[in-house]
Design an enzyme around this catalytic site. Structure first.
Site, mmCIF file in Angstrom:
data_model
loop_
_atom_site.group_PDB
_atom_site.id
_atom_site.type_symbol
_atom_site.label_atom_id
_atom_site.label_comp_id
_atom_site.label_asym_id
_atom_site.label_seq_id
_atom_site.Cartn_x
_atom_site.Cartn_y
_atom_site.Cartn_z
ATOM 1 N N ASN A 1 -4.844 -11.008 -5.161
ATOM 2 C CA ASN A 1 -5.046 -10.699 -6.570
ATOM 3 C C ASN A 1 -6.319 -9.885 -6.760
ATOM 4 O OD1 ASN A 1 -2.778 -12.260 -6.947
ATOM 5 N ND2 ASN A 1 -3.930 -14.107 -7.463
ATOM 6 N N VAL A 2 -6.318 -9.093 -7.791
ATOM 7 C CA VAL A 2 -7.471 -8.216 -8.080
ATOM 8 C C VAL A 2 -8.135 -8.625 -9.393
ATOM 9 C CG1 VAL A 2 -6.491 -6.279 -6.793
ATOM 10 C CG2 VAL A 2 -5.940 -6.515 -9.219
ATOM 11 N N ARG B 1 -4.574 -3.365 -17.735
ATOM 12 C CA ARG B 1 -4.628 -4.636 -16.980
ATOM 13 C C ARG B 1 -6.041 -5.196 -16.935
ATOM 14 N NH1 ARG B 1 -2.126 -3.233 -11.361
ATOM 15 N NH2 ARG B 1 -2.698 -5.401 -10.897
ATOM 16 N N GLY C 1 1.773 -19.024 -4.738
ATOM 17 C CA GLY C 1 2.125 -18.025 -5.736
ATOM 18 C C GLY C 1 2.255 -16.630 -5.189
ATOM 19 N N HIS D 1 -7.228 -7.129 -1.646
ATOM 20 C CA HIS D 1 -6.724 -5.916 -2.292
ATOM 21 C C HIS D 1 -7.686 -5.363 -3.334
ATOM 22 C CE1 HIS D 1 -2.382 -7.172 -1.076
ATOM 23 N NE2 HIS D 1 -3.077 -6.721 -0.056
ATOM 24 N N CYS E 1 -15.086 6.612 -6.313
ATOM 25 C CA CYS E 1 -14.688 8.033 -6.332
ATOM 26 C C CYS E 1 -13.368 8.188 -5.586
ATOM 27 C CB CYS E 1 -15.786 8.869 -5.645
ATOM 28 S SG CYS E 1 -15.280 10.553 -5.309
ATOM 29 N N CYS F 1 -16.175 11.756 -11.081
ATOM 30 C CA CYS F 1 -17.271 11.251 -10.248
ATOM 31 C C CYS F 1 -18.527 12.080 -10.533
ATOM 32 C CB CYS F 1 -16.877 11.375 -8.778
ATOM 33 S SG CYS F 1 -18.247 11.117 -7.635
ATOM 34 N N CYS G 1 -19.367 14.355 -7.289
ATOM 35 C CA CYS G 1 -18.568 15.475 -6.726
ATOM 36 C C CYS G 1 -17.534 16.013 -7.702
ATOM 37 C CB CYS G 1 -17.858 15.018 -5.446
ATOM 38 S SG CYS G 1 -16.480 13.896 -5.752
ATOM 39 N N CYS H 1 -16.580 10.603 -1.799
ATOM 40 C CA CYS H 1 -17.447 11.757 -1.509
ATOM 41 C C CYS H 1 -18.697 11.399 -0.719
ATOM 42 C CB CYS H 1 -17.842 12.443 -2.817
ATOM 43 S SG CYS H 1 -18.695 11.353 -3.950
HETATM 44 C C1 BV8 Z 1 -1.821 -1.291 4.785
HETATM 45 C C2 BV8 Z 1 -3.507 -4.058 -5.395
HETATM 46 C C3 BV8 Z 1 -2.220 0.122 6.656
HETATM 47 C C4 BV8 Z 1 -3.141 -3.004 -6.389
HETATM 48 C C5 BV8 Z 1 -1.529 -4.408 -3.989
HETATM 49 C C6 BV8 Z 1 3.411 -3.822 7.920
HETATM 50 C C7 BV8 Z 1 2.052 -3.836 8.216
HETATM 51 C C8 BV8 Z 1 1.145 -3.152 7.413
HETATM 52 C C9 BV8 Z 1 1.591 -2.465 6.269
HETATM 53 C C10 BV8 Z 1 2.936 -2.463 5.976
HETATM 54 C C11 BV8 Z 1 3.845 -3.123 6.803
HETATM 55 N N1 BV8 Z 1 5.079 -2.933 6.278
HETATM 56 C C12 BV8 Z 1 4.973 -2.177 5.146
HETATM 57 C C13 BV8 Z 1 3.694 -1.855 4.960
HETATM 58 C C14 BV8 Z 1 3.213 -1.028 3.871
HETATM 59 C C15 BV8 Z 1 2.815 -1.869 2.658
HETATM 60 C C16 BV8 Z 1 3.762 -2.986 2.340
HETATM 61 O O1 BV8 Z 1 3.498 -4.148 2.688
HETATM 62 N N2 BV8 Z 1 4.844 -2.673 1.650
HETATM 63 C C17 BV8 Z 1 5.770 -3.715 1.226
HETATM 64 C C18 BV8 Z 1 6.367 -3.315 -0.120
HETATM 65 C C19 BV8 Z 1 6.823 -3.880 2.303
HETATM 66 N N3 BV8 Z 1 1.479 -2.383 2.847
HETATM 67 C C20 BV8 Z 1 0.433 -1.579 2.554
HETATM 68 O O2 BV8 Z 1 0.550 -0.421 2.215
HETATM 69 C C21 BV8 Z 1 -0.957 -2.189 2.685
HETATM 70 N N4 BV8 Z 1 -1.779 -1.263 3.449
HETATM 71 O O3 BV8 Z 1 -1.252 -2.122 5.424
HETATM 72 O O4 BV8 Z 1 -2.546 -0.218 5.338
HETATM 73 C C22 BV8 Z 1 -0.905 0.871 6.613
HETATM 74 C C23 BV8 Z 1 -0.783 1.949 5.759
HETATM 75 C C24 BV8 Z 1 0.437 2.656 5.729
HETATM 76 C C25 BV8 Z 1 1.522 2.250 6.523
HETATM 77 C C26 BV8 Z 1 1.377 1.126 7.362
HETATM 78 C C27 BV8 Z 1 0.151 0.449 7.413
HETATM 79 C C28 BV8 Z 1 -1.638 -2.344 1.352
HETATM 80 C C29 BV8 Z 1 -0.880 -3.289 0.471
HETATM 81 C C30 BV8 Z 1 -1.715 -3.608 -0.794
HETATM 82 C C31 BV8 Z 1 -1.089 -2.980 -2.017
HETATM 83 N N5 BV8 Z 1 -1.837 -3.383 -3.234
HETATM 84 N N6 BV8 Z 1 -2.307 -4.811 -5.020
HETATM 85 C C32 BV8 Z 1 -2.770 -3.584 -7.729
HETATM 86 O O5 BV8 Z 1 -2.930 -4.814 -7.954
HETATM 87 O O6 BV8 Z 1 -2.312 -2.797 -8.582
HETATM 88 S S1 BV8 Z 1 -0.148 -5.301 -3.615
HETATM 89 C C33 BV8 Z 1 0.279 -6.258 -4.927
HETATM 90 O O7 BV8 Z 1 1.637 -6.587 -4.743
HETATM 91 C C34 BV8 Z 1 -0.422 -7.585 -4.985
HETATM 92 O O8 BV8 Z 1 -1.771 -7.487 -4.646
HETATM 93 C C35 BV8 Z 1 0.367 -8.432 -4.043
HETATM 94 O O9 BV8 Z 1 -0.069 -8.256 -2.738
HETATM 95 C C36 BV8 Z 1 1.733 -7.810 -4.170
HETATM 96 C C37 BV8 Z 1 2.559 -8.673 -5.108
HETATM 97 O O10 BV8 Z 1 2.854 -9.749 -4.411
HETATM 98 P P1 BV8 Z 1 2.577 -11.231 -5.003
HETATM 99 O O11 BV8 Z 1 1.151 -11.501 -5.206
HETATM 100 O O12 BV8 Z 1 3.342 -12.071 -4.094
HETATM 101 O O13 BV8 Z 1 3.155 -11.239 -6.451
HETATM 102 P P2 BV8 Z 1 4.657 -11.117 -6.846
HETATM 103 O O14 BV8 Z 1 4.701 -10.773 -8.261
HETATM 104 O O15 BV8 Z 1 5.357 -10.260 -5.842
HETATM 105 O O16 BV8 Z 1 5.221 -12.611 -6.646
HETATM 106 C C38 BV8 Z 1 4.679 -13.655 -7.421
HETATM 107 C C39 BV8 Z 1 5.094 -14.938 -6.744
HETATM 108 O O17 BV8 Z 1 4.531 -16.023 -7.485
HETATM 109 C C40 BV8 Z 1 6.608 -15.172 -6.731
HETATM 110 O O18 BV8 Z 1 6.977 -15.721 -5.487
HETATM 111 C C41 BV8 Z 1 6.819 -16.186 -7.860
HETATM 112 O O19 BV8 Z 1 7.917 -17.059 -7.597
HETATM 113 C C42 BV8 Z 1 5.532 -16.960 -7.818
HETATM 114 N N7 BV8 Z 1 5.113 -17.564 -9.092
HETATM 115 C C43 BV8 Z 1 5.222 -17.042 -10.332
HETATM 116 N N8 BV8 Z 1 4.650 -17.886 -11.225
HETATM 117 C C44 BV8 Z 1 4.167 -18.942 -10.513
HETATM 118 C C45 BV8 Z 1 4.456 -18.740 -9.153
HETATM 119 N N9 BV8 Z 1 4.105 -19.619 -8.188
HETATM 120 C C46 BV8 Z 1 3.444 -20.725 -8.581
HETATM 121 N N10 BV8 Z 1 3.121 -20.991 -9.866
HETATM 122 C C47 BV8 Z 1 3.480 -20.130 -10.852
HETATM 123 N N11 BV8 Z 1 3.168 -20.412 -12.129
HETATM 124 ZN ZN ZN Z 2 -17.275 11.705 -5.665
#
Ligand code: BV8
Ligand code: ZN
Length: 258
Positions: free
Chosen positions: A106-107, A74, A199, A123, A131, A159, A162, A135
């Site tokens: 987005n990242v 990616r 988006g 994110h 790391c 790393c 560590c 560490c």
């Molecule tokens: C956390 C980086 C504390 C990595 C990503 C409530 C509160 C807090 C947490 C939670 C909660 N409920 C559940 C949770 C846990 C979890 C969560 O939300 N799970 C979901 C599945 C329910 N959240 C977490 O773990 C977060 N941490 O809160 O810490 C904690 C910890 C444990 C337990 C509780 C609390 C961390 C979440 C971050 C994860 N990392 N990304 C990487 O990139 O590899 S998330 C990743 O997925 C993206 O960054 C983004 O956030 C997500 C994807 O979503 P979208 O960006 O919306 O993209 P997607 O493909 O889904 O949709 C695209 C959209 O675009 C569509 O609608 C489509 O129609 C539209 N589109 C397409 N083309 C176009 C368009 N629109 C316009 N124009 C176009 N051309």
């Molecule tokens: Zn380290």
């Protein structure tokens, strides 16, 4: 006028009457730059995996090479993509308003490359590394280019401090967001007059909750399709962000700089 044109004129009118704009963006704004969204079907080796299963510390522990190679692919793809007119339109908003803050899930770094001056990367950043064992007592940045040569086919390097694996500096599911990022994004939304929700499927928390922290803000959704949060938006502009955002910014410019 058709409903879409009406919605755009009404959204532009609401925006033009305020001073502080916040954008909450997701993978859809980068789709037309060629960056696959999370719900796009995965390809190749990862076709059988759900990103939500790969983007976790457990997946990395279980199979560091699989997860490392997914991120390396990616990150390498970013070398071939550019910000699109949607990213550039958000940058241009800064000429029309005193405060424009981008909070992105987005990242890919495309808002920063487009020239937006205030970007909160909720994110993390796929082109930076740290790391896996934190560490130094916190996320320990690792400069890959400073490491001795390592066998890139063998998965993540180690790393230098560590010996734990190096990992991408992104937020995985189950991990906390970068210190300060969520608070800064929440503060921005609480003070916003308009929140553009662009988006994003609006299904990953806590990012998905941002638009609803401020009942006073006018929320404008820009998406190809209905989402799980569309019903809470004041305006719903349907179409690709790279087309809709420039139209919206032009309409606002005509109202603010007649
Ligand atoms: C956390 C980086 C504390 C990595 C990503 C409530 C509160 C807090 C947490 C939670 C909660 N409920 C559940 C949770 C846990 C979890 C969560 O939300 N799970 C979901 C599945 C329910 N959240 C977490 O773990 C977060 N941490 O809160 O810490 C904690 C910890 C444990 C337990 C509780 C609390 C961390 C979440 C971050 C994860 N990392 N990304 C990487 O990139 O590899 S998330 C990743 O997925 C993206 O960054 C983004 O956030 C997500 C994807 O979503 P979208 O960006 O919306 O993209 P997607 O493909 O889904 O949709 C695209 C959209 O675009 C569509 O609608 C489509 O129609 C539209 N589109 C397409 N083309 C176009 C368009 N629109 C316009 N124009 C176009 N051309
Ligand atoms: Zn380290």
């Amino acid at each position: 006028m058709n409903d879409q044109a009406d919605q755009l004129v009404a959204a532009a009118g609401a925006m033009a009457s305020g001073e502080r704009i916040v954008a909450v963006t997701g993978a859809g704004i980068s789709a037309e730059s060629g960056v696959p969204t999370f719900r796009d079907a995965q390809t190749g080796l990862w076709a059988t995996f759900n990103p939500q299963e790969l983007a976790t510390p457990d997946a990395f522990r279980r199979n560091p090479k699989l997860v490392w190679d997914w991120y390396a692919l990616r990150a390498a793809q970013l070398g071939e993509v550019q910000p699109n007119p949607g990213h550039l339109a958000l940058r241009d908003l800064e000429k029309l308003f005193p405060s424009v803050i981008i909070t992105t899930q987005n990242v890919d770094g495309l808002h920063q490359r487009a020239g937006s001056s205030e970007v909160i990367a909720l994110h993390g950043d796929i082109t930076r590394y740290q790391c896996f064992a934190d560490c130094q007592g916190r996320p320990t940045p690792i400069d890959l280019t400073a490491l001795p040569t390592w066998d890139a086919t063998a998965g993540p390097p180690r790393c230098p401090h560590c010996g734990a694996f190096v990992r991408p500096a992104v937020v995985w599911f189950g991990e906390m967001l970068p210190p300060g990022a969520l608070e800064a994004a929440e503060t921005a939304c609480r003070h916003a007059d308009t929140i553009l929700v662009i988006g994003t499927a609006g299904e990953v928390y806590p990012a998905a909750a941002l638009p609803f922290l401020n009942p006073r803000a006018r929320c404008v959704e820009i998406n190809l399709a209905e989402t799980s949060i569309s019903h809470r938006m004041h305006y719903r502009l349907r179409g690709p962000a790279s087309a809709v955002l420039p139209q919206l910014v032009d309409a606002v410019r005509r109202l603010r700089h007649p």
